[in-house]
Each structure stands twice: as C-alpha cells, then as structure tokens.
Design an enzyme around this catalytic site. Structure first.
Site, short mmCIF file in Angstrom:
data_model
loop_
_atom_site.label_atom_id
_atom_site.label_comp_id
_atom_site.label_asym_id
_atom_site.label_seq_id
_atom_site.Cartn_x
_atom_site.Cartn_y
_atom_site.Cartn_z
CG ASP A 168 -0.20 -0.08 2.53
OD1 ASP A 168 1.06 -0.05 2.51
OD2 ASP A 168 -0.86 -0.18 3.57
N GLY A 169 2.17 1.13 -0.12
CA GLY A 169 3.03 2.31 -0.22
C GLY A 169 3.68 2.73 1.08
NE ARG B 204 13.42 26.15 -2.39
CZ ARG B 204 13.65 25.90 -3.67
NH1 ARG B 204 13.16 26.67 -4.58
NH2 ARG B 204 14.37 24.87 -4.03
CD GLN B 205 7.91 29.68 1.43
OE1 GLN B 205 8.42 29.57 0.33
NE2 GLN B 205 7.01 30.60 1.68
CG HIS C 218 20.20 28.66 0.60
ND1 HIS C 218 21.26 29.07 -0.18
CD2 HIS C 218 19.17 29.47 0.29
CE1 HIS C 218 20.88 30.07 -0.94
NE2 HIS C 218 19.61 30.32 -0.68
CG ASP D 181 23.34 35.12 -5.59
OD1 ASP D 181 24.30 34.94 -4.81
OD2 ASP D 181 22.51 34.24 -5.85
CE LYS E 259 20.02 34.50 -7.62
NZ LYS E 259 20.39 33.12 -7.35
NE ARG F 238 15.91 32.39 -7.04
CZ ARG F 238 16.28 31.48 -7.94
NH1 ARG F 238 15.43 31.06 -8.86
NH2 ARG F 238 17.49 30.99 -7.92
CG ASP G 292 25.39 29.88 -6.30
OD1 ASP G 292 25.36 30.32 -5.13
OD2 ASP G 292 24.48 30.09 -7.11
C1 R5P Z 1 20.65 31.75 -4.17
O1 R5P Z 1 19.94 32.17 -3.34
C2 R5P Z 1 21.51 30.55 -4.08
O2 R5P Z 1 22.77 30.91 -3.59
C3 R5P Z 1 21.63 29.88 -5.41
O3 R5P Z 1 22.13 30.82 -6.33
C4 R5P Z 1 20.30 29.37 -5.87
O4 R5P Z 1 19.73 28.54 -4.91
C5 R5P Z 1 20.44 28.64 -7.18
O5 R5P Z 1 19.17 28.25 -7.60
P1 R5P Z 1 18.90 27.90 -9.11
O6 R5P Z 1 19.89 26.87 -9.54
O7 R5P Z 1 17.48 27.38 -9.10
O8 R5P Z 1 19.01 29.17 -9.89
#
Ligand code: R5P
Length: 293
Positions: free
Chosen positions: A36-37, A94-95, A127, A168, A191, A193, A218
C-alpha cells in the site's frame, strides 16, 4: 565505544568514507515499500550502547524523511546512546518566511520535526537567508561546516589565474573567502529572482579581468538558472568554469548548465557525476570532535 554509521539508501558511498575516516562501524538501513506504499525500515548493525550517526543527504527530502524518522526511532529504541543526523545537504531552508498570506514556513516545520527526532545535526553550508544560524531554527545542537576552503583549494590546484565570480550578493561570503584563501580577485554579480526558474543578472565591467578564467562559485545548483544566466553574461571572457557545493541539478538543469561551462565540478554532499571535491574528511573530523561547531 565504536560509533555505528548507518546510511539511508543512496548514501552508502559517503557513509563508507566517513566510517573509514572515523574508524566507525558501517551498518546499513534496509528499506522497502509495503504493497500500500507504506515504508518498511530495518537496521543492520547493533546500536546498543553507542552513538549512531544516520547519514542521509536531503536532496529529495520528501521521499526520504519518514524512513529517516523510522530508522532514528529504531536506533534509539535499540539502545543508541545518541542518534545524530548527518545530512551533508540540508533541505527546506528556502521558505523561511511567509511571503504570501497562507503560506507554510516549511523551514520552521522541518526544523521542528528533525529536532524532535535527532540529538544533533551535522551539515554543510545550509542555505541561511533570514536566519543568522541553524541555532535559530533548530532546537537541537547543530554543527555547520563550510566547504569554501576545499573549493578554494580545488580551484588553486586546477585553474590557472582564476577570477572568482559570485552570481549574486548572497554568494559574496564564499566568493570573498575563496578569493582571499588563494589570492585571486573576486567579483560579485547582482541577481534578481523573478520566479523559481527565472532570474535576471547584472554584471559589472569585467574588462580588467579578460586575461583570467572566470570561475563561478555558488552554494546550490537547483534549477541551474542562476548559473546558466550568469554564464551567458560572461561573453568576451575566457571560457568559464563552475564550482558548486550542493549539486542538486533538478530536472534538465545538468544538461543546461554543463553546456554553458568548460567544466562544472561539485562537492560530494549530493551524489552526482560532477562530484570532484570530497567533504567526507571534513565531516569525519566534526564527528570525532563530538559534532560541535
Ligand atoms: C541563491 O539564493 C543561491 O545561492 C543559489 O544561487 C540558488 O539557490 C540557485 O538556484 P537555481 O539553480 O534554481 O538558480
């Protein structure tokens, strides 16, 4: 007591290097799906009376997380003196804020879940954006390691006359420290986004550096758009190279990015064909020091 190192599936190579460097015992975690997963997890290796380090890079956290929790709970129930998470790449960073009404702040929720499961967390270059350190997200002791010195050493050994390029403003921290370590110049691009796969990048006048090889550095290559767009802005320079810490390369990102650079290399925090820089020694050293910053 000899530590037990348990890799989740897909992390066996990194865990084997760690175990060899720490003189730990390498165990295994068997996983499979019930019809069932649901996830089945079985530990191979005896946790009784010793520290257990569960190794799982979190490039695909949603599919790995429940097995990780089941493995950690099993290790604790079977007598581990402590259960640590070794996540060379840490997900859900990230969030870290509610950008739009109703959004979940997944970095907080994920940190709460990890903190309620493990005693300590060891990771590389998380990050961090709006949080100054993992300590402001995680309730357990964390050890954050930095790959920049290893990236710098690789560049010094492999790229004559490099120009270190950060794509960036956030990359200023590692571009600056890499450049300082190897005595190379550095420039940082700007940069903006516009979406998950849309970025604009502005480049300063690079004409003073035309005799140097640009090396983009990066922390993460995810969609790869940052690297692709940045490479496109380096016309007139020598063919660029690229060094990243976490090689996520989602979907077609690897095909896109590798076509834009003379060479793309990464550390081994996420298994990928571009891996050239080993960080297991860095993490092994932290384990032997007791997972403290
Ligand atoms: C920026 O905030 C990070 O340092 C990276 O540049 C970023 O996560 C890269 O994301 P992607 O490959 O989707 O452009």
């Amino acid at each position: 007591m000899q530590r037990l190192i348990l890799p989740l599936p897909g992390n066996e190579g990194f865990a084997a290097r760690l175990a060899a460097l720490c003189e730990g015992e390498l165990g295994a975690v068997e996983t499979r799906r019930f019809p069932d997963g649901e996830s089945y997890v079985r530990l191979h290796g005896d946790p009784q009376g010793r520290p257990v380090d569960i190794v799982c890079t979190l490039a695909h956290p949603d599919s790995a997380f429940l097995s990780l929790v089941f493995a950690a709970d099993a290790a604790r129930e079977l007598g581990a003196t402590e259960v640590n998470l070794v996540a060379p790449y840490l997900a859900y960073m990230r969030q870290d804020k509610r950008f739009h009404p109703g959004e979940s702040i997944s970095s907080l929720s994920f940190a709460r879940l990890v903190s309620s499961t493990f005693d300590r967390l060891l990771t590389v270059d998380p990050h961090l954006h709006r949080h100054p350190s993992l300590g402001s997200l995680y309730a357990i002791p964390t050890a954050t390691l930095h790959a920049a010195p290893r990236l710098a050493d690789w560049i010094a050994a492999n790229v004559p006359a490099p120009l270190i390029v950060g794509p960036d403003e956030e990359s200023q921290q590692w571009a600056g420290s890499i450049a300082a370590r190897i005595g190379a110049p550095a420039v940082v691009l700007r940069k903006t986004r516009r979406g998950d796969r849309q970025v604009d990048i502005e480049v300063p006048d690079l004409s003073p550096w035309r005799d140097r090889t640009p090396v983009l550095v990066d922390d993460i290559a995810s969609s790869g758009r940052t690297l692709v767009v940045a490479a496109g802005k380096l016309a007139g320079m020598k063919p660029p190279q690229c060094v990243v810490v976490h090689a996520l390369f989602a979907d077609d990102a690897w095909a896109q990015v590798s076509g834009c650079f003379e060479r793309v290399v990464s550390t081994d925090t996420v298994p990928h064909p571009s891996n050239r820089i080993e960080l297991a020694p860095l993490l092994a050293d932290a384990l032997l020091r007791g997972l403290r910053d």
